[in-house]
Design a protein around this motif. Structure first.
Motif, PDB file in Angstrom:
ATOM      1  N   ARG A 190      47.424 -29.668  81.373  1.00 52.80           N
ATOM      2  CA  ARG A 190      48.396 -30.302  80.510  1.00 52.80           C
ATOM      3  C   ARG A 190      49.067 -31.485  81.189  1.00 52.80           C
ATOM      4  NH1 ARG A 190      51.598 -24.393  79.642  1.00 52.80           N
ATOM      5  NH2 ARG A 190      50.187 -23.555  77.838  1.00 52.80           N
ATOM      6  N   SER A 191      48.506 -32.133  82.350  1.00 53.77           N
ATOM      7  CA  SER A 191      48.824 -33.227  82.641  1.00 53.77           C
ATOM      8  C   SER A 191      48.071 -34.436  82.112  1.00 53.77           C
ATOM      9  CB  SER A 191      48.324 -33.284  84.256  1.00 53.77           C
ATOM     10  OG  SER A 191      48.608 -34.606  85.058  1.00 53.77           O
ATOM     11  N   PRO A 192      48.467 -35.390  81.610  1.00 55.91           N
ATOM     12  CA  PRO A 192      47.846 -36.423  80.821  1.00 55.91           C
ATOM     13  C   PRO A 192      47.047 -37.283  82.049  1.00 55.91           C
ATOM     14  CG  PRO A 192      50.024 -36.301  79.617  1.00 55.91           C
ATOM     15  CD  PRO A 192      49.906 -35.357  80.751  1.00 55.91           C
ATOM     16  N   ALA A 193      47.661 -37.272  83.061  1.00 53.66           N
ATOM     17  CA  ALA A 193      47.308 -38.263  84.082  1.00 53.66           C
ATOM     18  C   ALA A 193      46.000 -37.608  84.526  1.00 53.66           C
ATOM     19  CB  ALA A 193      48.199 -38.227  85.542  1.00 53.66           C
ATOM     20  N   ALA A 194      45.561 -36.330  84.223  1.00 52.34           N
ATOM     21  CA  ALA A 194      44.288 -35.568  84.731  1.00 52.34           C
ATOM     22  C   ALA A 194      43.370 -36.011  83.702  1.00 52.34           C
ATOM     23  CB  ALA A 194      44.442 -34.124  84.979  1.00 52.34           C
TER      24      ALA A 194
END
Length: 223
Positions: free
Chosen positions: A199-203
């Motif tokens: 759920r982390s776009p950065a990931a």
């Protein structure tokens, strides 16, 4: 008509779903001696999953018909040719995914199953459905079986094994995900670390809950 809705696949699936319905009371009995805390530990632990598999070795632990159809649709829509499945059990989800590979023109599905008796049953069911040429089921702990010889580009991943290991399994397959690859995680609510990552776009993911028990994610890339 699709491969999914024709014999022999449809015949094998009907038999397995009927078996799952009759096994549901046994599934309850296998866990009703556990307290809520003990059950949660089994479901989320990164080390206690052998006990979970032992308790459930005779149970199909099947995806629902709706989830199976969703898997087929996702694999067809993405034109998947390479699929990795964590947690094969009796092979119900495998049959849906392999049917999509057949209808996509062929491909390869690599599955992993911890319990030897389930590996044997899954292979029998896949052969009976006429899909054995598309499927490789690896027996043993997925931390080892999925740590080698994966397709160089993976189109779709199904996570449906020990929930506590979802982050570790994702880490094994992530280097091989093509951009736009789909990751389907069943009962992902039992793995908060996994949900935090996808759920982390950065990931490198776009993700959302789908239905009551599925997390659907897409790899958009961060490397």
């Amino acid at each position: 008509m699709t491969t999914l809705h024709q014999a022999p696949v449809s015949t094998v699936l009907d038999r397995l779903f009927a078996l799952d319905e009759t096994a549901s009371p046994a599934a309850t009995q296998a866990f009703d001696t556990l307290s809520g805390e003990e059950r949660a530990t089994l479901m989320t632990s990164k080390t206690a999953y052998p006990d979970l598999y032992r308790r459930a070795k005779d149970l199909p632990l099947a995806v629902s018909r709706e989830t199976g159809t969703l898997l087929y649709m996702l694999a067809r829509a993405s034109r998947a040719a390479t699929i990795v499945e964590y947690g094969t059990s009796f092979g119900i989800s495998t049959l849906h995914l392999a049917s999509a590979l057949r209808d996509n023109g062929g491909g390869r599905l690599v599955g992993s199953e911890f319990e030897p008796s389930k590996v044997a049953k899954a292979r029998e069911n896949i052969a009976a459905a006429g899909l054995a040429d598309l499927v490789e089921i690896r027996e043993g702990d997925a931390l080892q079986t999925l740590a080698r010889d994966l397709p160089l580009s993976i189109d779709l991943v199904l996570l449906d094994g020990a929930k506590g290991l979802y982050p570790e399994i994702l880490a094994l397959v992530e280097p091989y995900l093509r951009r736009g690859a789909i990751i389907v995680a069943d009962n992902a609510d039992w793995s908060p670390d996994y949900l935090a990552r996808v759920r982390s776009p950065a990931a490198g993911y776009v993700s959302l809950p789908f239905g009551s028990d599925v997390e659907l994610s897409t790899w958009i890339g961060s490397r």
